[in-house]
Scaffold this motif. Structure first.
Motif, PDB file in Angstrom:
ATOM      1  N   TYR A  71       5.000   0.921 -10.237  1.00 15.80           N
ATOM      2  CA  TYR A  71       5.442   1.256  -8.884  1.00 15.80           C
ATOM      3  C   TYR A  71       4.197   1.722  -8.264  1.00 15.80           C
ATOM      4  O   TYR A  71       3.861   1.131  -6.929  1.00 15.80           O
ATOM      5  CB  TYR A  71       6.539   2.395  -8.988  1.00 15.80           C
ATOM      6  CG  TYR A  71       6.819   2.951  -7.503  1.00 15.80           C
ATOM      7  CD1 TYR A  71       7.619   2.436  -6.802  1.00 15.80           C
ATOM      8  CD2 TYR A  71       6.092   4.069  -6.977  1.00 15.80           C
ATOM      9  CE1 TYR A  71       7.812   2.698  -5.477  1.00 15.80           C
ATOM     10  CE2 TYR A  71       6.561   4.595  -5.755  1.00 15.80           C
ATOM     11  CZ  TYR A  71       7.306   3.910  -5.137  1.00 15.80           C
ATOM     12  OH  TYR A  71       7.682   4.361  -3.703  1.00 15.80           O
ATOM     13  N   ASP A  72       3.246   2.484  -8.625  1.00 13.36           N
ATOM     14  CA  ASP A  72       2.107   3.094  -7.741  1.00 13.36           C
ATOM     15  C   ASP A  72       1.242   1.848  -7.648  1.00 13.36           C
ATOM     16  O   ASP A  72       0.718   1.811  -6.506  1.00 13.36           O
ATOM     17  CB  ASP A  72       1.557   4.204  -8.853  1.00 13.36           C
ATOM     18  CG  ASP A  72       2.126   5.481  -8.733  1.00 13.36           C
ATOM     19  OD1 ASP A  72       2.897   5.509  -7.802  1.00 13.36           O
ATOM     20  OD2 ASP A  72       2.214   6.084  -9.886  1.00 13.36           O
ATOM     21  N   ILE A  75       2.949  -0.337  -4.711  1.00 14.99           N
ATOM     22  CA  ILE A  75       2.642   0.588  -3.269  1.00 14.99           C
ATOM     23  C   ILE A  75       1.290   0.131  -2.820  1.00 14.99           C
ATOM     24  O   ILE A  75       1.063   0.197  -1.803  1.00 14.99           O
ATOM     25  CB  ILE A  75       3.180   1.933  -3.607  1.00 14.99           C
ATOM     26  CG1 ILE A  75       4.832   2.042  -3.863  1.00 14.99           C
ATOM     27  CG2 ILE A  75       2.813   2.799  -2.188  1.00 14.99           C
ATOM     28  CD1 ILE A  75       5.390   1.574  -2.974  1.00 14.99           C
ATOM     29  N   LYS A  79      -0.555  -1.519   0.947  1.00 17.11           N
ATOM     30  CA  LYS A  79      -1.104  -0.815   2.033  1.00 17.11           C
ATOM     31  C   LYS A  79      -1.710  -2.007   3.054  1.00 17.11           C
ATOM     32  O   LYS A  79      -2.502  -2.810   2.802  1.00 17.11           O
ATOM     33  CB  LYS A  79      -2.398  -0.020   1.360  1.00 17.11           C
ATOM     34  CG  LYS A  79      -1.902   0.904   0.385  1.00 17.11           C
ATOM     35  CD  LYS A  79      -0.984   2.216   1.206  1.00 17.11           C
ATOM     36  CE  LYS A  79      -0.597   3.121   0.221  1.00 17.11           C
ATOM     37  NZ  LYS A  79       0.458   4.028   0.688  1.00 17.11           N
ATOM     38  N   GLU A  84       5.032  -3.706   4.511  1.00 17.62           N
ATOM     39  CA  GLU A  84       4.719  -2.665   3.740  1.00 17.62           C
ATOM     40  C   GLU A  84       6.158  -1.421   3.766  1.00 17.62           C
ATOM     41  O   GLU A  84       6.472  -1.193   2.581  1.00 17.62           O
ATOM     42  CB  GLU A  84       3.766  -1.801   4.055  1.00 17.62           C
ATOM     43  CG  GLU A  84       3.158  -0.679   3.444  1.00 17.62           C
ATOM     44  CD  GLU A  84       1.990   0.299   3.873  1.00 17.62           C
ATOM     45  OE1 GLU A  84       1.937   1.435   3.247  1.00 17.62           O
ATOM     46  OE2 GLU A  84       1.385  -0.117   4.591  1.00 17.62           O
ATOM     47  N   HIS A  85       6.509  -1.442   4.946  1.00 12.88           N
ATOM     48  CA  HIS A  85       7.755  -0.352   4.814  1.00 12.88           C
ATOM     49  C   HIS A  85       8.959  -0.919   3.955  1.00 12.88           C
ATOM     50  O   HIS A  85       9.618  -0.300   3.160  1.00 12.88           O
ATOM     51  CB  HIS A  85       8.077  -0.116   6.241  1.00 12.88           C
ATOM     52  CG  HIS A  85       9.337   0.849   6.328  1.00 12.88           C
ATOM     53  ND1 HIS A  85       9.355   2.121   6.104  1.00 12.88           N
ATOM     54  CD2 HIS A  85      10.553   0.513   6.696  1.00 12.88           C
ATOM     55  CE1 HIS A  85      10.539   2.620   6.339  1.00 12.88           C
ATOM     56  NE2 HIS A  85      11.510   1.614   6.787  1.00 12.88           N
ATOM     57  N   SER A  88       8.459  -1.177   0.255  1.00 15.71           N
ATOM     58  CA  SER A  88       8.006  -0.011  -0.239  1.00 15.71           C
ATOM     59  C   SER A  88       9.518   0.557  -0.433  1.00 15.71           C
ATOM     60  O   SER A  88       9.914   1.161  -1.690  1.00 15.71           O
ATOM     61  CB  SER A  88       7.199   0.856   0.632  1.00 15.71           C
ATOM     62  OG  SER A  88       6.107   0.569   0.518  1.00 15.71           O
ATOM     63  N   ARG A  92      11.171   1.474  -3.968  1.00 20.41           N
ATOM     64  CA  ARG A  92      11.582   2.834  -4.322  1.00 20.41           C
ATOM     65  C   ARG A  92      13.095   2.994  -4.846  1.00 20.41           C
ATOM     66  O   ARG A  92      13.572   3.723  -5.540  1.00 20.41           O
ATOM     67  CB  ARG A  92      11.377   3.670  -2.877  1.00 20.41           C
ATOM     68  CG  ARG A  92      11.360   5.112  -3.062  1.00 20.41           C
ATOM     69  CD  ARG A  92      10.858   5.849  -1.892  1.00 20.41           C
ATOM     70  NE  ARG A  92      11.160   5.241  -0.481  1.00 20.41           N
ATOM     71  CZ  ARG A  92      10.762   4.535   0.349  1.00 20.41           C
ATOM     72  NH1 ARG A  92       9.137   4.329  -0.075  1.00 20.41           N
ATOM     73  NH2 ARG A  92      11.109   3.942   1.285  1.00 20.41           N
TER      74      ARG A  92
END
Length: 146
Positions: A71-72, A75, A79, A84-85, A88, A92
């Motif tokens: 996940y990290d 994400i 960037k 991105e939104h 993400s 999530r």
């Protein structure tokens, strides 16, 4: 669909399809004689769950073959990406789902979920009433000769 899931085939991709075939297909859909499924207009996400129960994400086929990204990592990769939104939010939701309920299906090793992220406040072309993740299919990628 795109990225790790490849692209969706369209009728015009079938070079053996005749004009008569196309006419029968259109007439069949108009008459309700052909079962078809809506193509959702969202952002494609491909993910899996590893043997530790952690979600893994992929944007390219090669990433599915090497176990994908955490996940990290996913994400971080996003960037500055124009979507991105949306990515993400989908990542999530998958992370929260797998934390709460585990894998939504009993995935075998290297089986990936191909899905579409739909956000009502961030439509592509079609506006939807709810935020949703639409599951397309399960896929097991294989390495193609290079």
């Amino acid at each position: 669909m795109g990225g790790a899931a490849k692209r969706m085939m369209h009728p015009y991709d079938n070079l053996d399809l005749t004009f008569s075939d196309m006419t029968r297909m259109i007439q069949g859909v108009a008459d309700g004689d052909i079962t078809c499924f809506e193509k959702f207009d969202g952002t494609n996400l491909v993910w899996s769950v590893n043997d530790k129960g952690e979600p893994r994400y992929a944007r390219k086929t090669d990433q599915t073959l090497t176990g994908g990204m955490s996940y990290d990592e996913f994400i971080f990769l996003l960037k500055g990406h124009p979507a991105e939104h949306i990515f993400s939010a989908g990542a999530r939701a998958v992370r929260d789902l797998t934390r709460t309920h585990g894998s939504p299906t009993d995935l075998e090793a290297n089986t990936w979920v191909n899905c579409e992220i739909l956000l009502k406040d961030h439509p592509q072309m079609i506006r939807y009433d709810n935020d949703s993740i639409v599951l397309h299919k399960l896929m097991t990628p294989t390495k193609v000769g290079k």
